[in-house]
Write an enzyme that holds these catalytic residues in place. Sequence first.
Site, PDB file in Angstrom:
ATOM      1  N   ASN A  12      -3.317   5.807  -0.296  1.00  0.00           N
ATOM      2  CA  ASN A  12      -2.894   4.929   0.787  1.00  0.00           C
ATOM      3  C   ASN A  12      -3.551   3.582   0.586  1.00  0.00           C
ATOM      4  O   ASN A  12      -4.649   3.520   0.033  1.00  0.00           O
ATOM      5  CB  ASN A  12      -3.359   5.479   2.132  1.00  0.00           C
ATOM      6  N   ASP A  43      -1.406  12.257   3.371  1.00  0.00           N
ATOM      7  CA  ASP A  43      -0.859  13.415   4.080  1.00  0.00           C
ATOM      8  C   ASP A  43      -0.606  14.593   3.139  1.00  0.00           C
ATOM      9  O   ASP A  43      -0.601  15.734   3.575  1.00  0.00           O
ATOM     10  CB  ASP A  43       0.442  13.019   4.785  1.00  0.00           C
ATOM     11  N   LYS A  76      -2.997  13.998 -19.184  1.00  0.00           N
ATOM     12  CA  LYS A  76      -2.117  12.887 -18.819  1.00  0.00           C
ATOM     13  C   LYS A  76      -0.656  13.274 -19.111  1.00  0.00           C
ATOM     14  O   LYS A  76      -0.342  13.744 -20.213  1.00  0.00           O
ATOM     15  CB  LYS A  76      -2.500  11.644 -19.622  1.00  0.00           C
ATOM     16  N   PRO A 133      -5.259  19.033   4.792  1.00  0.00           N
ATOM     17  CA  PRO A 133      -5.777  19.381   6.128  1.00  0.00           C
ATOM     18  C   PRO A 133      -5.840  18.142   7.011  1.00  0.00           C
ATOM     19  O   PRO A 133      -6.128  17.046   6.516  1.00  0.00           O
ATOM     20  CB  PRO A 133      -7.189  19.901   5.840  1.00  0.00           C
ATOM     21  N   ASP A 134      -5.551  18.295   8.305  1.00  0.00           N
ATOM     22  CA  ASP A 134      -5.708  17.187   9.254  1.00  0.00           C
ATOM     23  C   ASP A 134      -7.150  17.239   9.761  1.00  0.00           C
ATOM     24  O   ASP A 134      -7.497  18.044  10.632  1.00  0.00           O
ATOM     25  CB  ASP A 134      -4.704  17.312  10.406  1.00  0.00           C
ATOM     26  N   ILE A 135      -7.982  16.404   9.174  1.00  0.00           N
ATOM     27  CA  ILE A 135      -9.426  16.473   9.426  1.00  0.00           C
ATOM     28  C   ILE A 135      -9.725  16.203  10.900  1.00  0.00           C
ATOM     29  O   ILE A 135     -10.457  16.938  11.567  1.00  0.00           O
ATOM     30  CB  ILE A 135     -10.177  15.463   8.521  1.00  0.00           C
ATOM     31  N   PHE A 174      -7.755   6.766  14.665  1.00  0.00           N
ATOM     32  CA  PHE A 174      -7.139   5.468  14.383  1.00  0.00           C
ATOM     33  C   PHE A 174      -5.681   5.684  14.027  1.00  0.00           C
ATOM     34  O   PHE A 174      -5.319   6.730  13.494  1.00  0.00           O
ATOM     35  CB  PHE A 174      -7.840   4.772  13.203  1.00  0.00           C
ATOM     36  N   LYS A 223       0.285  10.326  19.007  1.00  0.00           N
ATOM     37  CA  LYS A 223      -0.750  10.821  18.092  1.00  0.00           C
ATOM     38  C   LYS A 223      -1.984  11.268  18.865  1.00  0.00           C
ATOM     39  O   LYS A 223      -2.591  12.288  18.569  1.00  0.00           O
ATOM     40  CB  LYS A 223      -1.114   9.677  17.130  1.00  0.00           C
ATOM     41  N   LYS A 268      -3.288  15.142  18.600  1.00  0.00           N
ATOM     42  CA  LYS A 268      -4.577  15.458  17.975  1.00  0.00           C
ATOM     43  C   LYS A 268      -5.590  15.946  19.007  1.00  0.00           C
ATOM     44  O   LYS A 268      -6.687  16.376  18.638  1.00  0.00           O
ATOM     45  CB  LYS A 268      -5.129  14.245  17.232  1.00  0.00           C
TER      46      LYS A 268
HETATM   47  O1  C5P Z   1      -2.052  11.992  11.200  1.00  0.00           O
HETATM   48  P1  C5P Z   1      -2.080  10.490  11.166  1.00  0.00           P
HETATM   49  O2  C5P Z   1      -2.358   9.959   9.770  1.00  0.00           O
HETATM   50  O3  C5P Z   1      -0.871   9.889  11.741  1.00  0.00           O
HETATM   51  O4  C5P Z   1      -3.304  10.073  12.110  1.00  0.00           O
HETATM   52  C1  C5P Z   1      -4.242   9.093  11.822  1.00  0.00           C
HETATM   53  C2  C5P Z   1      -5.616   9.510  12.291  1.00  0.00           C
HETATM   54  O5  C5P Z   1      -5.912  10.830  11.867  1.00  0.00           O
HETATM   55  C3  C5P Z   1      -6.709   8.673  11.673  1.00  0.00           C
HETATM   56  O6  C5P Z   1      -7.796   8.670  12.576  1.00  0.00           O
HETATM   57  C4  C5P Z   1      -7.046   9.434  10.398  1.00  0.00           C
HETATM   58  O7  C5P Z   1      -8.352   9.141   9.913  1.00  0.00           O
HETATM   59  C5  C5P Z   1      -6.911  10.860  10.848  1.00  0.00           C
HETATM   60  N1  C5P Z   1      -6.444  11.791   9.819  1.00  0.00           N
HETATM   61  C6  C5P Z   1      -7.263  12.808   9.369  1.00  0.00           C
HETATM   62  N2  C5P Z   1      -6.803  13.709   8.438  1.00  0.00           N
HETATM   63  C7  C5P Z   1      -5.554  13.615   7.953  1.00  0.00           C
HETATM   64  C8  C5P Z   1      -4.704  12.594   8.412  1.00  0.00           C
HETATM   65  C9  C5P Z   1      -5.187  11.691   9.335  1.00  0.00           C
HETATM   66  O8  C5P Z   1      -8.427  12.886   9.788  1.00  0.00           O
HETATM   67  N3  C5P Z   1      -5.125  14.487   7.067  1.00  0.00           N
END
Ligand code: C5P
Length: 400
Positions: A210, A279, A289, A308-310, A326, A340, A344
């Site tokens: 990103n 994502d 390579k 994983p969504d941390i 954020f 969001k 979350k």
């Molecule tokens: O899920 P999304 O990217 O839309 O949400 C953004 C927020 O979630 C940010 O705070 C980002 O640091 C956190 N995030 C995370 N793990 C992910 C995706 C996003 O902690 N896999």
Amino acid sequence: MQDFANKRIVLGLTGGIACYKSAELVRRLVEHGAAVDVVMTEAATRFITPVTMQALSGRHVWLDAWDARPANNMAHIDLTRGADAILVAPASADFMAKLAHGMADDLLSTLCLARACPLLLAPAMNREMWGNPATQRNAAQLRQDGIVLLGPAAGDQACGEVGDGRMMEPLDLRTELAAYFQPKVLAGRRVLITAGPTCEPIDPVRVLSNRSSGKTGYALARAAREAGAQVTLVSGPTALPAPLGVRRIDVQTARQMHAAVMPLAAQSDLFIAVAAVADWHVSNASGQKVKKNAHPGGLPALEFAVNPDILAEVAALPGGPWCVGFAAETENLAAHAEDKRRRKGIALLVGNLAQDVMDADDTALVLFDAQGAHPLPPADKLSAARRLVAEIAARLPGRR
Ligand code: C5P
């Protein structure tokens, strides 16, 4: 950034080769709005001339307790009244010994004894002088007396030896002095922050990532530490140095970030997820390579798996830290951000428009909480981070 606007700093120089760095320090303080009154001991004038310090501060330099210019002839008192701080840089072993015993036999030591403002010292001396039990005893006494010691730093010394005792660099001293003036709204809190992008390998030389400079997350880490917190920063690859006094853990991928964050989150009071986490990762990443002509039509068949969504996982931890997320959006900021925040399960989400903020030094944040949207004024990223820290501190529940 004018960290010292309307601030008057008395800068004391004592005898040491680090005096040459104090010329740069004056310049850096003045650049951020400080009025700097320089006071030099006789030994300091052997290392750098008062003319240099006068030219850089644009103000008279003080050398003598018997200076007749103050109307009441009391330079030792006049100079510190109305000053916001005294910073002695460099502070020699001898000067520290004098201060520890309340001695006042020249203008600078008398000013320090007669002060009505905070006193900060940047020790600078040979490593053996710093390590000497007498100096260590004096340093402990000075700390106990409420005097702040900045450094010393470790590394190469002018004498050719290597070790503890170098004066901190001028920019670091300015950062520490600015931090000193910030309100301690997160005193004693343990804060965990993610920042930067993640990089998901396609093969050993290609990544999926990103766009994120890490500037906002790093500014928040600095601002939280300035507010008195103990800060850990889990960072994807960026070009930024770790903020002073912040523990940084470097990671590359979202799964590494997740592995670093989860055990630390359980011991934190506050988690701020600023990282632009990818994502997906490539589940069939190649160990070698990928050659351009290895696949039909030149296109490799990449397969993706969800990362994983941390933030969501930390927010779901029983007894876990208070969480801030954020969201950088390209459109419909309010709708996406609020959605969001709810998904979350967090109390506060900070939104900004991606096109405004990426790589930029300035930012315009909007806070979304249960009460609605609260736009903050546009500002440079450090000022915005300080404001955000104040907003978070005001919402943070009491100590766990
Ligand atoms: O899920 P999304 O990217 O839309 O949400 C953004 C927020 O979630 C940010 O705070 C980002 O640091 C956190 N995030 C995370 N793990 C992910 C995706 C996003 O902690 N896999």
